[in-house]
Every structure is written in C-alpha cells, then in structure tokens.
Scaffold this active site. Structure first.
Site, short mmCIF file in Angstrom:
data_model
loop_
_atom_site.label_atom_id
_atom_site.label_comp_id
_atom_site.label_asym_id
_atom_site.label_seq_id
_atom_site.Cartn_x
_atom_site.Cartn_y
_atom_site.Cartn_z
N MET A 27 43.63 13.39 37.43
CA MET A 27 43.08 12.21 36.76
C MET A 27 41.98 12.55 35.77
O MET A 27 41.07 11.75 35.54
CB MET A 27 42.56 11.21 37.81
CG MET A 27 43.62 10.76 38.80
SD MET A 27 45.09 10.09 37.98
CE MET A 27 44.47 8.48 37.53
N ARG A 28 42.07 13.71 35.20
CA ARG A 28 41.10 14.08 34.18
C ARG A 28 41.89 14.47 32.93
O ARG A 28 42.88 15.18 33.02
CB ARG A 28 40.29 15.29 34.66
CG ARG A 28 39.19 15.68 33.75
CD ARG A 28 38.42 16.86 34.31
NE ARG A 28 37.01 16.75 34.01
CZ ARG A 28 36.49 17.01 32.81
NH1 ARG A 28 37.24 17.39 31.82
NH2 ARG A 28 35.19 16.89 32.62
N HIS A 53 54.56 11.02 35.93
CA HIS A 53 53.92 9.72 35.70
C HIS A 53 54.72 8.64 36.42
O HIS A 53 55.95 8.63 36.36
CB HIS A 53 53.86 9.42 34.19
CG HIS A 53 53.15 8.14 33.90
ND1 HIS A 53 51.77 8.04 33.93
CD2 HIS A 53 53.62 6.90 33.62
CE1 HIS A 53 51.43 6.78 33.67
NE2 HIS A 53 52.53 6.07 33.48
N ASP A 61 50.20 10.47 28.27
CA ASP A 61 51.53 10.15 28.80
C ASP A 61 52.55 9.98 27.67
O ASP A 61 53.38 9.06 27.69
CB ASP A 61 51.47 8.86 29.66
CG ASP A 61 50.47 8.99 30.80
OD1 ASP A 61 50.36 10.09 31.37
OD2 ASP A 61 49.81 8.00 31.12
C1 GRF Z 1 51.63 10.07 41.34
O1 GRF Z 1 52.16 8.79 41.51
C2 GRF Z 1 51.77 10.55 39.92
O2 GRF Z 1 52.86 9.97 39.26
C3 GRF Z 1 50.51 10.09 39.28
O3 GRF Z 1 49.53 10.23 40.26
C4 GRF Z 1 50.11 10.08 41.54
C5 GRF Z 1 49.67 11.23 42.38
O4 GRF Z 1 50.03 11.05 43.74
N1 GRF Z 1 50.26 10.84 38.08
P1 GRF Z 1 49.91 12.25 44.75
O5 GRF Z 1 48.46 12.73 44.73
O6 GRF Z 1 50.84 13.32 44.29
O7 GRF Z 1 50.29 11.68 46.07
#
Ligand code: GRF
Length: 210
Positions: free
Chosen positions: A99-100, A118, A154
């Site tokens: 998330m960065r 995604h 994305d």
């Molecule tokens: C996933 O749904 C992915 O598509 C998104 O972040 C989520 C990560 O989930 N980018 P996890 O940490 O793999 O359970």
C-alpha cells in the site's frame, strides 16, 4: 551466468496473496526462480507472520517509524533488494497488497519487472477502495487483475484477469473473500507464465503464448 530469477514480494496487509505465492514456491511450481525476501512497509502487517512461518527472509521498512524524518525510501528499498541478490538483471518484484506508491524512478529501474494484483477488473475501480467502490456502484461482476506496474496507479498492461459475481447481499468482507480466492489462483498462474517466458508485451497488449 545463472538464469535464476531472484524474486521479492512486497506486502502491507494480511498476506493471503503472499501465502499463496510462498506455497507455490515451496511446491516447486516455478523453475529457475528463487524467493529471496518478503518486504513490508507496515510493522503490524499480518503477512509478517506468514513469511516468518515459511522461513522467508523479512525486511520491514516501516512508514510510521520514519514519519517526518528525512529519508529516502527508494534507497532503503534498493539496499534491501541488493542485499538479497536482486540487483542483477534477473530480478522480479511482486506487489501483493503493497500500500505504498513506488516512485517513478524505482519503477523505471525495474521496468517490466514489477507485477501487481488488484481487486477489480481494471480499468474499473482503480485505487485503494476497489471492493467498496464496486459494491457502491452496484456492479454485478467484478474480479481481479494481475498487471505490469508502470508509472500510473493500477494502469500497467494487463496479464490475467478473473471475474467474480457480486450478490446483492455481499458485504465488503464477503466479496473480499470471493475475490481473494481468484487472486490466489491468477497471481500464481501469471507468475508461472512469466517465469516460463510466455508473457510477451507489445505496447499495452500482453500476449500469452501456449
Ligand atoms: C488484495 O486484495 C490485493 O488485490 C490488493 O490488496 C489485497 C491484499 O490482500 N492489492 P492480502 O494481504 O494478500 O491478503
């Protein structure tokens, strides 16, 4: 020169995709590839325990701890990658819920060597609230996408997608579960195809050879 691809997985959350990818590495699904490290920007990420249990090297470069300080995230990333053998040409980064945002310079350095998953059928519902936005919009079908990472958010060329039916009774949690199931399959499949050299990029289009 060795043809082994050195792989790093970046994550920030629960790590279910991390787990799926680690399991695939452990079951020798991929030839000529080695998982070198799992890296996170979040020292509370559930994925840390996933990587630890699997005996995968973990690097934590925590955003919160460094807030307000003068630091160069790219440099820290590059140092960690190099320390794990990811500086030569054979390298691959898998974003699994990281998330960065990566800087444009970093993306250029690893041009077409970064994949992301995604939770929507791109280009619908880009950004961090894809599942909630799909529910709010009332779509009947959503899903997930594995794509190359470019400088956009994305936006990179699409490698694989899978569809998921949305039920009117779905909540963000129930839809997430359904999407996760598909994500774990297509991420592993996309990686396998990529490592087999079957993923060919032609402009925005990705051709998958049999
Ligand atoms: C996933 O749904 C992915 O598509 C998104 O972040 C989520 C990560 O989930 N980018 P996890 O940490 O793999 O359970």
């Amino acid at each position: 020169m060795s043809n082994v691809t050195n792989v790093a997985i970046f994550f920030s959350g629960a790590g279910t995709n991390l787990q799926a990818l680690i399991s695939a590495f452990q079951s020798d699904l991929f030839e000529d590839a080695e998982l070198k490290l799992a890296l996170t920007n979040n020292n509370q990420a559930g994925g840390i325990e996933v990587a630890r249990q699997a005996g995968v090297d973990i690097v934590i470069i925590d955003d919160e701890a460094k807030k307000g300080k003068d630091w160069n995230y790219d440099q820290l990333l590059l140092q960690s990658l190099e320390a794990h053998g990811l500086s030569p040409s054979n390298r691959l980064i898998l974003l699994a819920g990281f998330m960065r945002l990566l800087s444009d310079e970093f993306v250029r350095l690893f041009r077409w060597k970064i994949l992301n998953i995604h939770p929507s059928i791109l280009p619908a519902f880009r950004g961090s609230r894809a599942i909630e936005s799909a529910l709010d919009y009332g779509v009947k079908i959503t899903g997930c996408t594995v794509h190359f990472v470019d400088e956009g958010i994305d936006e990179g060329p699409v490698i694989l997608q899978a569809a998921v039916a949305v039920d009117v009774r779905d909540t963000p949690e129930s839809l997430l579960l359904k999407i996760h199931q598909e994500e774990h399959e297509i991420y592993v499949e996309a990686l396998k195809l990529f490592l087999q050299g079957k993923v060919r990029l032609d402009g925005r289009k990705v051709e998958i050879s049999k």
